[in-house]
Design an enzyme around this catalytic site. Sequence first.
Site, mmCIF file in Angstrom:
data_model
loop_
_atom_site.group_PDB
_atom_site.id
_atom_site.type_symbol
_atom_site.label_atom_id
_atom_site.label_comp_id
_atom_site.label_asym_id
_atom_site.label_seq_id
_atom_site.Cartn_x
_atom_site.Cartn_y
_atom_site.Cartn_z
ATOM 1 N N SER A 1 -12.820 -5.054 2.857
ATOM 2 C CA SER A 1 -13.898 -4.481 2.037
ATOM 3 C C SER A 1 -15.279 -4.891 2.561
ATOM 4 C CB SER A 1 -13.743 -4.894 0.572
ATOM 5 O OG SER A 1 -12.556 -4.389 0.022
ATOM 6 N N ARG B 1 -16.639 -2.216 -0.768
ATOM 7 C CA ARG B 1 -15.765 -1.198 -1.378
ATOM 8 C C ARG B 1 -16.468 0.159 -1.487
ATOM 9 N NH1 ARG B 1 -11.249 -3.854 -3.185
ATOM 10 N NH2 ARG B 1 -11.499 -6.069 -3.677
ATOM 11 N N TYR C 1 0.824 -1.199 0.000
ATOM 12 C CA TYR C 1 0.000 0.000 0.000
ATOM 13 C C TYR C 1 0.863 1.255 0.000
ATOM 14 C CZ TYR C 1 -3.490 -3.375 1.715
ATOM 15 O OH TYR C 1 -4.313 -4.461 1.893
#
Length: 339
Positions: free
Chosen positions: A209, A213, A57
């Site tokens: 998620s 999302r 990330y």
Amino acid sequence: MKRVNLANIEKSVPNLGLGCMGMSEFYGRPSTDKEAIQVMQTAYDNGIRMLDTADFYGDGNNERLIGEFLKTAPKDVVVATKCGIVRGQDVLEDGNFRRGYNNTPAYIKAACEASLKRLNVECIDLFYLHRIDPKVPIEESMSAMADLVKEGKIRAIGLSEANVTTIKRAHKIHPITALQSEYSLWTRNVEDEILPTCRALGIAFVAYSPLGRGMVPTSRNAASFSFEQGDFRLSLERATPENFANNTALFKLLYDYADLLEISPFQLMLAWLMAQGDDIIPIPGTRKASRVIDNVAASELNLPTNIVGELSTAFSTRNVSGGRYTVNKSVTENATAMS
């Protein structure tokens, strides 16, 4: 909030964590350091103790952000990070980048050392294989992870998006503490085999998620999603005009029940997921402190049984239009790592 025991860590955590990925990339404008730390502090102040990240990330920047927060955070924060996805250097025509997998022992150990430095910790609480590398036997990868436990560099081992066979093989080499996979009202594929396997083996289930999302329109009558330019969700199957239209009845149902209960559609989705078991730890991500507070409130709701059942039936896999990822194969290489 209820608490979930994490085997091998000798800690329990509230059954709600914070996913930190979106602070660094993929969901439009990245957070500033100040904004990210404010969200983490709000999460802590409201009872959340697990922070979830990965070296992938922000190409390490997300771990650095958490490391900044940990400099002044109390010691009861549980830090979970991941390794195993390799970011390619070449950019594709659609603006995304290639990615690959690496689960070799040498890479795992080097990745752990780098994560320790960025996180500013001596030991990582929960260290995941972010994706399973088909070229490396899981036994070899797990042996390397077990070495890191013995060396005191990590406390526990996790897997992400692993199938039942891999979970069982890995668990024989060293106990798995947590499995992380996508799970929400919109994505239900873990229910048949993955969840029962985790429960049989005493493995906590971490749901990434958990709010689908965030792919719910901002109003009942919206004709499309309102994501920022550059948000990778615009490339997903569920964002196409056809699939959006096909899901309008589901969006309406969410709004109807949310209005009835006087909560938001996102709070309804999170409360539904919490109703699936006390051993599930959702890790919704957000860049807004206000959303953290909303999520904590939702985690404490007890939905009526009939609403849980009706939502489960309405959102069965066959009724949801559009898959988890993208219709564009070149983007898939990027999008499938969004966890």
